[in-house]
Write an enzyme that holds these catalytic residues in place. Structure first.
Site, mmCIF file in Angstrom:
data_model
loop_
_atom_site.group_PDB
_atom_site.id
_atom_site.type_symbol
_atom_site.label_atom_id
_atom_site.label_comp_id
_atom_site.label_asym_id
_atom_site.label_seq_id
_atom_site.Cartn_x
_atom_site.Cartn_y
_atom_site.Cartn_z
ATOM 1 N N HIS A 56 -4.773 -1.784 -3.935
ATOM 2 C CA HIS A 56 -6.137 -1.995 -3.317
ATOM 3 C C HIS A 56 -6.995 -1.791 -4.420
ATOM 4 O O HIS A 56 -8.055 -1.445 -4.260
ATOM 5 C CB HIS A 56 -6.545 -1.130 -2.209
ATOM 6 C CG HIS A 56 -5.592 -1.163 -1.202
ATOM 7 N ND1 HIS A 56 -5.218 -2.365 -0.490
ATOM 8 C CD2 HIS A 56 -4.980 -0.212 -0.507
ATOM 9 C CE1 HIS A 56 -4.200 -2.064 0.696
ATOM 10 N NE2 HIS A 56 -4.154 -0.706 0.515
ATOM 11 N N SER A 71 0.697 -1.210 0.087
ATOM 12 C CA SER A 71 -0.186 -0.142 -0.074
ATOM 13 C C SER A 71 0.753 1.205 -0.066
ATOM 14 O O SER A 71 1.536 1.352 -1.016
ATOM 15 C CB SER A 71 -0.959 0.038 1.228
ATOM 16 O OG SER A 71 -1.968 1.082 0.864
#
Length: 231
Positions: free
Chosen positions: A159, A124
């Protein structure tokens, strides 16, 4: 050989019962007992994230440690980093991560580590930080582009399938020329770069994928070959 492994999502902090991506990262050092250092800056050195790291990596054949910029283990941060085999950057607030890294000179140290062949990895925020630009929620209320370290060309969106707003936000930013074209990764996907080029894309989930995403009259996606690491 310079390597970066960018995780769209997954690993010990998201899939504690699924070791496939973290085992893959460990194997890339080429060492039997690699020294792996977790950098939890993006969560403000969250105690629970640090615990999750040790819960997994203390059970593996490696030497785990972590670097706190709030409670530094040493004044010689460069020496601390450059003796490691793998640097693993956690998720969280990318803008704050970059600000603190630059204040401490960690951005330059990590560039040196990369050039010396230390494996850089992250999830991330720990993925988009290596690119020229990334799609971030660092500002709180919506997803926006962020200028990052630029070790890798283009932009990155993690994501991609895990958060409903990620894909449309990335498309909107590309269509309005607010972000460079780049690569998007579903949760459970790791994109392995060698010398700034995609070498391999692997996943801990059978249906997870990565995509080349760009704007040419309209936003276009090219699904990239992704290898599931499970049986």
């Amino acid at each position: 050989m310079r390597q970066i492994i960018a995780l769209g999502g997954g690993g010990f902090s998201m899939e504690p019962e699924n070791p496939l991506l973290d085992e893959y990262i460990l194997h890339q050092s080429g060492k039997e007992n690699p020294k792996v250092c977790y950098v939890p800056t993006a969560t403000g050195d969250s105690d629970i994230c640090i615990k999750w790291f040790y819960d997994f990596f203390e059970k593996q054949k490696c030497q785990p440690s972590h670097l706190s910029l709030f409670k530094p283990p040493t004044r010689d941060i460069e020496g601390f980093i450059l003796e490691k085999d793998i640097i693993y950057v956690g998720g969280g607030n990318t803008k704050n991560l970059l600000a603190l890294w630059k204040e401490w000179g960690l951005d330059k140290i990590l560039k040196k580590a990369w050039d010396q062949g230390i494996v850089l990895a992250g999830i991330s925020a720990g993925s988009i930080c290596w690119f020229e630009e990334g799609v971030t929620d660092s500002y709180g209320d919506k997803l926006e582009p962020l200028t990052c370290l630029g070790f890798l060309k283009g932009s990155n969106c993690p994501h991609y399938d895990g958060e409903a707003e990620r894909r449309p936000a990335y498309h909107e930013l590309l269509a309005s020329d607010k972000i460079k074209p780049g690569i998007a990764a579903d949760d459970g996907v790791a994109i392995h770069f060698i010398e700034e080029e995609v070498s391999r894309i692997v996943s801990s989930r059978p249906t997870a994928r990565a995509y080349k995403v760009y704007f040419d009259i309209e936003v276009k996606e090219i699904e990239l070959k992704t290898e599931y690491l499970g049986s």
